[in-house]
Design a protein around this motif. Structure first.
Motif, PDB file in Angstrom:
ATOM      1  N   ALA A 367       0.840  -1.209   0.000  1.00 40.41           N
ATOM      2  CA  ALA A 367       0.000   0.000   0.000  1.00 40.41           C
ATOM      3  C   ALA A 367       0.873   1.256   0.000  1.00 40.41           C
ATOM      4  CB  ALA A 367      -0.933  -0.016   1.208  1.00 40.41           C
ATOM      5  N   VAL A 368       1.901   1.258   0.864  1.00 40.95           N
ATOM      6  CA  VAL A 368       2.822   2.408   0.929  1.00 40.95           C
ATOM      7  C   VAL A 368       3.555   2.537  -0.406  1.00 40.95           C
ATOM      8  CG1 VAL A 368       4.879   3.349   2.069  1.00 40.95           C
ATOM      9  CG2 VAL A 368       3.097   2.222   3.433  1.00 40.95           C
ATOM     10  N   ASN A 369       4.019   1.411  -0.923  1.00 37.81           N
ATOM     11  CA  ASN A 369       4.741   1.376  -2.189  1.00 37.81           C
ATOM     12  C   ASN A 369       3.898   1.923  -3.341  1.00 37.81           C
ATOM     13  OD1 ASN A 369       6.721   0.694  -4.097  1.00 37.81           O
ATOM     14  ND2 ASN A 369       5.798  -1.288  -4.435  1.00 37.81           N
ATOM     15  N   MET A 370       2.587   1.622  -3.323  1.00 38.16           N
ATOM     16  CA  MET A 370       1.694   2.048  -4.408  1.00 38.16           C
ATOM     17  C   MET A 370       1.659   3.570  -4.552  1.00 38.16           C
ATOM     18  SD  MET A 370      -0.441   1.503  -6.804  1.00 38.16           S
ATOM     19  CE  MET A 370      -1.501   2.619  -7.699  1.00 38.16           C
ATOM     20  N   THR A 371       1.611   4.282  -3.421  1.00 36.54           N
ATOM     21  CA  THR A 371       1.510   5.750  -3.498  1.00 36.54           C
ATOM     22  C   THR A 371       2.790   6.364  -4.062  1.00 36.54           C
ATOM     23  OG1 THR A 371       2.350   6.079  -1.244  1.00 36.54           O
ATOM     24  CG2 THR A 371      -0.033   5.815  -1.496  1.00 36.54           C
ATOM     25  N   ILE A 372       3.904   5.655  -3.893  1.00 35.27           N
ATOM     26  CA  ILE A 372       5.200   6.181  -4.342  1.00 35.27           C
ATOM     27  C   ILE A 372       5.532   5.666  -5.745  1.00 35.27           C
ATOM     28  CG2 ILE A 372       7.665   6.324  -3.797  1.00 35.27           C
ATOM     29  CD1 ILE A 372       6.709   5.663  -0.823  1.00 35.27           C
ATOM     30  N   GLN A 373       5.618   4.337  -5.869  1.00 35.74           N
ATOM     31  CA  GLN A 373       5.988   3.730  -7.149  1.00 35.74           C
ATOM     32  C   GLN A 373       4.920   3.983  -8.213  1.00 35.74           C
ATOM     33  OE1 GLN A 373       6.225  -0.676  -8.415  1.00 35.74           O
ATOM     34  NE2 GLN A 373       8.058  -0.349  -7.191  1.00 35.74           N
ATOM     35  N   GLY A 374       3.661   3.949  -7.799  1.00 39.88           N
ATOM     36  CA  GLY A 374       2.555   4.198  -8.740  1.00 39.88           C
ATOM     37  C   GLY A 374       2.592   5.605  -9.299  1.00 39.88           C
ATOM     38  N   LEU A 375       2.960   6.567  -8.452  1.00 40.97           N
ATOM     39  CA  LEU A 375       3.070   7.952  -8.921  1.00 40.97           C
ATOM     40  C   LEU A 375       4.275   8.103  -9.847  1.00 40.97           C
ATOM     41  CD1 LEU A 375       2.079  10.870  -8.882  1.00 40.97           C
ATOM     42  CD2 LEU A 375       3.420  11.241  -6.808  1.00 40.97           C
ATOM     43  N   ALA A 376       5.403   7.478  -9.473  1.00 36.58           N
ATOM     44  CA  ALA A 376       6.609   7.528 -10.320  1.00 36.58           C
ATOM     45  C   ALA A 376       6.313   6.961 -11.704  1.00 36.58           C
ATOM     46  CB  ALA A 376       7.742   6.748  -9.661  1.00 36.58           C
ATOM     47  N   ALA A 377       5.536   5.872 -11.749  1.00 40.13           N
ATOM     48  CA  ALA A 377       5.194   5.232 -13.030  1.00 40.13           C
ATOM     49  C   ALA A 377       4.358   6.160 -13.900  1.00 40.13           C
ATOM     50  CB  ALA A 377       4.436   3.932 -12.770  1.00 40.13           C
ATOM     51  N   ASP A 378       3.405   6.865 -13.287  1.00 38.94           N
ATOM     52  CA  ASP A 378       2.552   7.766 -14.070  1.00 38.94           C
ATOM     53  C   ASP A 378       3.295   9.018 -14.527  1.00 38.94           C
ATOM     54  OD1 ASP A 378       0.172   6.297 -14.250  1.00 38.94           O
ATOM     55  OD2 ASP A 378      -0.398   6.812 -12.210  1.00 38.94           O
ATOM     56  N   ILE A 379       4.231   9.485 -13.703  1.00 36.74           N
ATOM     57  CA  ILE A 379       5.064  10.634 -14.115  1.00 36.74           C
ATOM     58  C   ILE A 379       5.893  10.246 -15.336  1.00 36.74           C
ATOM     59  CG2 ILE A 379       7.061  12.043 -13.424  1.00 36.74           C
ATOM     60  CD1 ILE A 379       5.865  12.045 -10.541  1.00 36.74           C
ATOM     61  N   MET A 380       6.458   9.036 -15.324  1.00 38.27           N
ATOM     62  CA  MET A 380       7.232   8.545 -16.462  1.00 38.27           C
ATOM     63  C   MET A 380       6.359   8.444 -17.715  1.00 38.27           C
ATOM     64  SD  MET A 380       9.868   7.528 -18.058  1.00 38.27           S
ATOM     65  CE  MET A 380      11.299   7.032 -17.123  1.00 38.27           C
ATOM     66  N   LYS A 381       5.128   7.980 -17.563  1.00 35.79           N
ATOM     67  CA  LYS A 381       4.215   7.872 -18.711  1.00 35.79           C
ATOM     68  C   LYS A 381       3.950   9.251 -19.319  1.00 35.79           C
ATOM     69  CE  LYS A 381       1.788   3.685 -17.240  1.00 35.79           C
ATOM     70  NZ  LYS A 381       0.524   3.129 -16.745  1.00 35.79           N
ATOM     71  N   LEU A 382       3.743  10.257 -18.460  1.00 31.72           N
ATOM     72  CA  LEU A 382       3.521  11.624 -18.963  1.00 31.72           C
ATOM     73  C   LEU A 382       4.742  12.119 -19.737  1.00 31.72           C
ATOM     74  CD1 LEU A 382       1.795  13.409 -15.926  1.00 31.72           C
ATOM     75  CD2 LEU A 382       0.772  12.941 -18.157  1.00 31.72           C
ATOM     76  N   ALA A 383       5.933  11.841 -19.208  1.00 30.76           N
ATOM     77  CA  ALA A 383       7.171  12.244 -19.889  1.00 30.76           C
ATOM     78  C   ALA A 383       7.275  11.566 -21.250  1.00 30.76           C
ATOM     79  CB  ALA A 383       8.384  11.883 -19.023  1.00 30.76           C
ATOM     80  N   MET A 384       6.949  10.282 -21.314  1.00 30.90           N
ATOM     81  CA  MET A 384       7.014   9.539 -22.583  1.00 30.90           C
ATOM     82  C   MET A 384       6.057  10.116 -23.616  1.00 30.90           C
ATOM     83  SD  MET A 384       7.207   5.691 -21.012  1.00 30.90           S
ATOM     84  CE  MET A 384       7.259   4.781 -22.571  1.00 30.90           C
ATOM     85  N   ILE A 385       4.851  10.456 -23.172  1.00 25.40           N
ATOM     86  CA  ILE A 385       3.833  11.032 -24.078  1.00 25.40           C
ATOM     87  C   ILE A 385       4.344  12.367 -24.627  1.00 25.40           C
ATOM     88  CG2 ILE A 385       1.504  12.062 -24.139  1.00 25.40           C
ATOM     89  CD1 ILE A 385       0.802   9.861 -21.920  1.00 25.40           C
ATOM     90  N   ASN A 386       4.868  13.224 -23.736  1.00 21.88           N
ATOM     91  CA  ASN A 386       5.351  14.547 -24.145  1.00 21.88           C
ATOM     92  C   ASN A 386       6.552  14.455 -25.084  1.00 21.88           C
ATOM     93  OD1 ASN A 386       3.367  15.565 -22.488  1.00 21.88           O
ATOM     94  ND2 ASN A 386       4.745  16.041 -20.795  1.00 21.88           N
TER      95      ASN A 386
END
Length: 452
Positions: A367-386
């Protein structure tokens, strides 16, 4: 179409997931399609040499183990391994997972056995004087630890050889001479991307063996392999989400976070921090995100179990807001049986209120990992799209690989200076973290992925 209507109204809108779905996950589809089509060039000759090298390593380990126990057996047979470890070597089974066929010899259980044996050896060393410590029991205990270490090594070499070294040449497309793996958006529960044929996410990150395998991924003539990755993104995220001032201040002022942690824990000036102190601080900074305990910290840093315990206590004393944040996430996950990151991506934990303590502990860590790693994953996806929007119609740059916090490109040599500021800006400006914690992207350039 019936499913579309159901998901669009009942799930995406009601659960506030429309923005995440349409603006991140769906926009990523053409990016991944492009990366799959680009593929990556592989050095077949180098892999053949590497395969021979690993054959020798595996053979040497087998010979070492057989010599130690004065018996040959099949290291890949769980039944034979059980007989050797628990009947012949008499390794204690208390605390080791039991399965239908007996005591488990899975990799995670071998690590556990190693921990227990080292703990036992430490107790004996503290109990006996120097002459006593040379008795036959302790020598055999050291042998047991050595054998377990070699078995762990053997498993790692076998896995690398059968998963990558021998398999990569077979995956090459005859028309393009490149490997075209498949990216999966819906497998990793945190929202991270994964890939198959091959799964590049599983190549060890910080080991020499992982580096050797990455060397097989090369650039075309006239091009370079270019890697850009987020620096300590998960630590930046925990600092920003928890509001831990000392860490936020270090990231804003660009102070080395591990050196600062070591200086605060040891109550010394930054310039007085030694390499071992920084190393221990680094281990705990990253380990704390995944619920690292004193035993693991002790093993990774070489400090005693009691020192590691004291170190963790001090860490949470100086990082009280991180401790508060972790407690809050655990409380929410027990209440709601799910947790979500800042983008609203959810992960459910139906088992978090189980009566079995080890199930609850694992769910809390995830659960703790999800808030951190999950956010990092979505930030990376935004960077890839841009980034894709900036480079999609160009022939001198190809986006090839994405692994966790890293993006790998193949760029024409004379265009690298042109692309550096573009890629760096898109990575660093993809998302503004709370409390103004900056995202920093590091760049590496080389002829292959391993020498970066």
């Amino acid at each position: 179409f019936k499913l579309y209507k159901k998901y669009n109204s009942e799930i995406l809108k009601n659960e506030n997931l429309s923005n995440l779905f349409f603006n991140i996950d769906m926009k990523l589809v053409p990016v991944l399609k492009n990366m799959e089509e680009n593929g990556v060039l592989i050095d077949i000759k180098y892999l053949k040499e590497l395969s021979e090298e690993y054959d020798k390593k595996i053979k040497d380990i087998k010979n070492f183990i057989f010599e130690k126990i004065k018996l040959e057996f099949n290291l890949n047979s769980p039944k034979q391994l059980q007989d050797i470890l628990f009947d012949k070597l008499k390794i204690k089974t208390k605390g080791i997972k039991k399965i239908k066929t007996g005591i488990s010899t899975a990799s995670d259980q071998l690590e556990k056995i190693k921990d227990l044996l080292e703990e036992e050896l430490e107790k004996k060393s503290n109990t006996f004087n120097f002459i006593d410590s040379l008795n036959i029991d302790e020598v055999s205990l050291k042998d047991q630890i050595e054998i377990i270490n070699k078995l762990i090594e053997y498993r790692e070499y076998e896995k690398l050889k059968t998963t990558y070294i021998d398999v990569l040449p077979e995956l090459i497309n005859k028309n393009t001479n490149r490997i075209h793996r498949s990216f999966n958006q819906t497998i990793a529960v945190t929202g991270r991307l994964s890939s198959t044929e091959p799964n590049l996410q599983n190549i060890p990150v910080r080991t020499e063996d992982g580096k050797k395998i990455r060397k097989a991924f090369i650039a075309n003539e006239g091009y370079k392999i270019f890697s850009i990755d987020y620096s300590q993104v998960e630590l930046r995220i925990i600092a920003s989400l928890s509001g831990q001032e000392s860490m936020i201040d270090a990231f804003i002022k660009n102070i080395d976070i591990h050196t600062q942690t070591a200086s605060l824990i040891n109550n010394i000036k930054i310039e007085e921090v030694t390499k071992p102190q920084r190393y221990a601080a680094k281990a705990i900074n990253f380990g704390i995100l995944y619920g690292m305990g004193a035993r693991k910290l002790s093993r990774e840093t070489g400090i005693t179990f009691n020192e590691a315990k004291e170190y963790i206590e001090k860490y949470f004393k100086i990082n009280d807001k991180i401790e508060k944040y972790i407690s809050e996430i655990i409380k929410i996950s027990h209440r709601d049986e799910f947790i979500e990151n800042l983008f609203g991506r959810k992960r459910y934990f139906k088992e978090i209120n189980s009566s079995q303590k080890f199930i609850v502990s694992a769910a809390e860590r995830m659960a703790v990992n999800m808030t951190i790693q999950g956010l990092a994953a979505d930030i990376m996806k935004l960077a890839m799209i841009n980034i894709y929007e900036k480079i999609k119609n160009r022939d001198d740059i190809k986006m090839l690989i994405q692994v966790h916090d890293e993006l790998v490109f193949e760029i024409k040599e004379d265009k690298i200076d042109f692309y550096i500021p573009i890629l760096k800006e898109e990575m660093e400006k993809s998302y503004l973290l709370p409390n103004n914690v900056p995202l920093i992207a590091d760049i590496e350039i080389g002829n292959n992925w391993g020498e970066l």
